[in-house]
Design an enzyme around this catalytic site. Structure first.
Site, PDB file in Angstrom:
ATOM      1  N   ARG A  73      -6.158   5.724  -3.341  1.00 53.95           N
ATOM      2  CA  ARG A  73      -6.431   4.918  -4.117  1.00 53.95           C
ATOM      3  C   ARG A  73      -5.914   3.422  -3.855  1.00 53.95           C
ATOM      4  O   ARG A  73      -5.140   3.286  -2.920  1.00 53.95           O
ATOM      5  CB  ARG A  73      -6.495   4.484  -5.075  1.00 53.95           C
ATOM      6  CG  ARG A  73      -5.607   5.382  -6.175  1.00 53.95           C
ATOM      7  CD  ARG A  73      -4.097   4.564  -5.828  1.00 53.95           C
ATOM      8  NE  ARG A  73      -4.862   3.153  -6.355  1.00 53.95           N
ATOM      9  CZ  ARG A  73      -3.937   2.078  -5.341  1.00 53.95           C
ATOM     10  NH1 ARG A  73      -3.057   1.745  -5.225  1.00 53.95           N
ATOM     11  NH2 ARG A  73      -4.699   0.495  -6.196  1.00 53.95           N
ATOM     12  N   GLY A  74      -7.222   2.195  -3.770  1.00 51.38           N
ATOM     13  CA  GLY A  74      -7.706   0.874  -3.514  1.00 51.38           C
ATOM     14  C   GLY A  74      -8.311   1.095  -2.681  1.00 51.38           C
ATOM     15  O   GLY A  74      -8.000   1.605  -1.233  1.00 51.38           O
ATOM     16  N   ALA A  75      -8.519  -0.962  -2.072  1.00 51.66           N
ATOM     17  CA  ALA A  75      -9.460  -0.376  -1.162  1.00 51.66           C
ATOM     18  C   ALA A  75      -9.969  -0.044   0.082  1.00 51.66           C
ATOM     19  O   ALA A  75     -10.323   0.822   1.230  1.00 51.66           O
ATOM     20  CB  ALA A  75     -10.249  -1.814  -1.258  1.00 51.66           C
ATOM     21  N   ARG A  79     -15.881   7.607  -4.496  1.00 51.87           N
ATOM     22  CA  ARG A  79     -15.933   5.686  -5.079  1.00 51.87           C
ATOM     23  C   ARG A  79     -16.827   4.950  -4.788  1.00 51.87           C
ATOM     24  O   ARG A  79     -17.141   4.947  -3.669  1.00 51.87           O
ATOM     25  CB  ARG A  79     -14.111   5.686  -4.899  1.00 51.87           C
ATOM     26  CG  ARG A  79     -13.617   6.660  -5.725  1.00 51.87           C
ATOM     27  CD  ARG A  79     -12.087   6.083  -5.657  1.00 51.87           C
ATOM     28  NE  ARG A  79     -12.014   5.821  -7.149  1.00 51.87           N
ATOM     29  CZ  ARG A  79     -11.101   4.541  -7.415  1.00 51.87           C
ATOM     30  NH1 ARG A  79     -10.093   4.632  -6.825  1.00 51.87           N
ATOM     31  NH2 ARG A  79     -11.483   3.174  -8.232  1.00 51.87           N
ATOM     32  N   ASP A  90     -11.395  -4.904  -4.094  1.00 57.04           N
ATOM     33  CA  ASP A  90     -12.232  -3.657  -3.727  1.00 57.04           C
ATOM     34  C   ASP A  90     -13.750  -4.037  -2.920  1.00 57.04           C
ATOM     35  O   ASP A  90     -14.457  -3.833  -1.727  1.00 57.04           O
ATOM     36  CB  ASP A  90     -12.743  -2.961  -4.766  1.00 57.04           C
ATOM     37  CG  ASP A  90     -11.666  -2.321  -5.254  1.00 57.04           C
ATOM     38  OD1 ASP A  90     -10.856  -2.825  -5.996  1.00 57.04           O
ATOM     39  OD2 ASP A  90     -11.285  -1.469  -4.591  1.00 57.04           O
ATOM     40  N   ASN A 127     -12.453  -6.300  -8.453  1.00 54.99           N
ATOM     41  CA  ASN A 127     -11.391  -5.641  -8.563  1.00 54.99           C
ATOM     42  C   ASN A 127     -11.053  -4.945  -9.694  1.00 54.99           C
ATOM     43  O   ASN A 127     -12.207  -5.153 -10.941  1.00 54.99           O
ATOM     44  CB  ASN A 127     -10.482  -6.778  -8.350  1.00 54.99           C
ATOM     45  CG  ASN A 127      -9.481  -6.643  -7.724  1.00 54.99           C
ATOM     46  OD1 ASN A 127      -9.613  -5.505  -6.766  1.00 54.99           O
ATOM     47  ND2 ASN A 127      -7.842  -7.284  -8.298  1.00 54.99           N
ATOM     48  N   LYS A 128     -10.500  -4.645 -10.301  1.00 50.01           N
ATOM     49  CA  LYS A 128     -10.098  -3.700 -10.764  1.00 50.01           C
ATOM     50  C   LYS A 128      -9.802  -3.942 -12.389  1.00 50.01           C
ATOM     51  O   LYS A 128      -9.329  -4.957 -11.998  1.00 50.01           O
ATOM     52  CB  LYS A 128      -8.113  -3.402 -11.197  1.00 50.01           C
ATOM     53  CG  LYS A 128      -7.514  -2.734 -12.162  1.00 50.01           C
ATOM     54  CD  LYS A 128      -8.643  -1.164 -12.045  1.00 50.01           C
ATOM     55  CE  LYS A 128      -8.190  -0.559 -10.987  1.00 50.01           C
ATOM     56  NZ  LYS A 128      -9.550   0.634 -10.962  1.00 50.01           N
TER      57      LYS A 128
END
Ligand code: MRU
Length: 376
Positions: free
Chosen positions: A57-59, A100, A246, A257-258
């Site tokens: 995970r993570g862009a 995603r 992201d 973002n998150k």
């Protein structure tokens, strides 16, 4: 990155690709910080599922995984008909792209790989180019993050308390990280400072992943509950905020973002604390005209209703927290407007978010893009 494993420091990347077995290899992030494991994914569908299920995970990391997944899908094609090959690669690209929706890095990564593939005149040429282009994307991700560290480290001064949200570290990229790049660079330059990691419910990437990374790097840190930041801001105990993203809109400077990032930006603004967003160039979306158009991933209610962790036996387990029978709403990301952001730290330097469009030739190379709907 170097991971400390049984007393040894082992060099590692979050995402790699093995041509011989045509497999994508990923650090299994759902097991961290309790177990370190690298898992292999043998076809592009499995790689797409690994993105969807958040093995990775993570862009930036899912961008590189998508690039390798595309090369993996291309390699698996049998035959020499170029039209059939292109239709197959279209399918691969769609499957990986749908895994995603919020991060733009996988989209940009695969567009870059495919653009390069077009230079090949045969299926064999295009397969070879796909692998080379995916490696280039991964290497560029590392280089961009290192450059972010160079531009951002001077923002962190001796004695500061720095807040970060979610995980925008090694694990969210191929290596180094975006928000963590200035932190690691300042730490290597000998500055002493302290990092607060937002726990980042519901999946707790701050408590599990960022805290693990900072511990590995020997950076002073504490995990705080997401709700604790307001109190710390009100007592002047946070001097600087650095987060990742992201998707940053090149036209408006808005930052996805998150979930919870927007709340921290509002708090930072209220207390006059600088709020920076660190990104590689693959995180910029030059097309969308409004943050309202960013697709926000809606995730399973189970993530909010309970939590994953390790039991006394060290095994991963899920515990229900919420009232049995209650439901939950779980948007994965939020959007922070440009006016709350002090600067965007990029590999090309630090920019006012509203100036990205003006600098697009430098940040994106010459692009035919239309002018923004309304200039800010
Ligand atoms: O849902 P995740 O863990 O993929 O979300 C990650 C984040 O929101 C990061 O902060 C973001 O990707 C920016 S750093 C690449």
């Amino acid at each position: 990155m170097h991971i400390r494993l049984r007393g040894r420091r082992v060099p590692c990347r979050t995402v790699t690709y093995d041509l011989q077995s045509n497999s994508v290899r990923l650090i299994e992030q759902r097991l961290l910080p309790h177990t370190f494991k690298i898992a292999g994914f043998g076809d592009y569908q499995a790689t797409a599922r690994a993105i969807q299920d958040m093995v990775v995970r993570g862009a930036g990391a899912i961008g590189a995984t998508a690039a390798y997944g595309l090369a993996q899908g291309a390699q698996a094609f049998r035959g020499s008909n170029l039209d059939r090959f292109c239709a197959h690669v279209d399918r691969v690209q769609r499957t990986l792209g749908d895994a995603r929706p919020t991060a733009v890095d996988p989209v940009n990564a695969m567009i870059t790989v495919r653009r390069k593939m077009k230079r090949g005149g045969t299926v064999a040429d295009q397969k070879r180019i796909a692998v080379a282009a995916a490696h280039d994307f991964a290497d560029e991700d590392v280089a961009h993050c290192a450059a972010i560290g160079g531009h951002g480290s001077s923002l962190i001064r001796e004695g500061m308390n720095v807040l970060t949200h979610c995980n925008a570290g090694w694990l969210a990229f191929v290596d180094v990280g975006s928000a963590t790049a200035p932190i690691y660079a300042a730490h290597r330059q000998g500055r002493r400072f302290h990092v607060f990691c937002d726990e980042t419910r519901p999946r707790c990437q701050g408590a599990s992943l960022t805290a693990w990374e900072l511990a590995q790097e020997g950076v002073s840190h504490q995990v705080i509950a997401d709700n604790a930041a307001g109190f710390l801001f009100s007592r002047d105990e946070i001097d600087l905020v650095i987060v990742g993203s992201d998707r940053v809109l090149g036209r408006t400077g808005e930052v996805a973002n998150k979930i919870g990032t927007y709340t921290k930006a509002v708090l930072a603004h209220r207390h006059g604390v600088p709020f920076y967003v660190a990104i590689p160039l693959s995180t910029i979306d030059w097309d969308l005209e409004s943050g309202r158009d960013i697709p926000i991933e809606q995730r399973s209610p189970d993530e909010v209703l309970g939590a994953w962790g390790a039991g006394a036996d060290g095994k991963r387990q899920y515990v229900r927290i919420a009232n049995p029978g209650s439901g939950a709403l779980n948007p994965g990301f939020d959007v922070t407007p440009a006016e709350l952001i002090t600067g965007i730290i990029t590999p090309e330097g630090v920019f006012d978010p509203r100036d990205l469009w003006r600098h697009r030739d430098r940040l994106a190379g010459p692009k035919p893009g239309r002018a923004p709907a309304k200039s800010k």
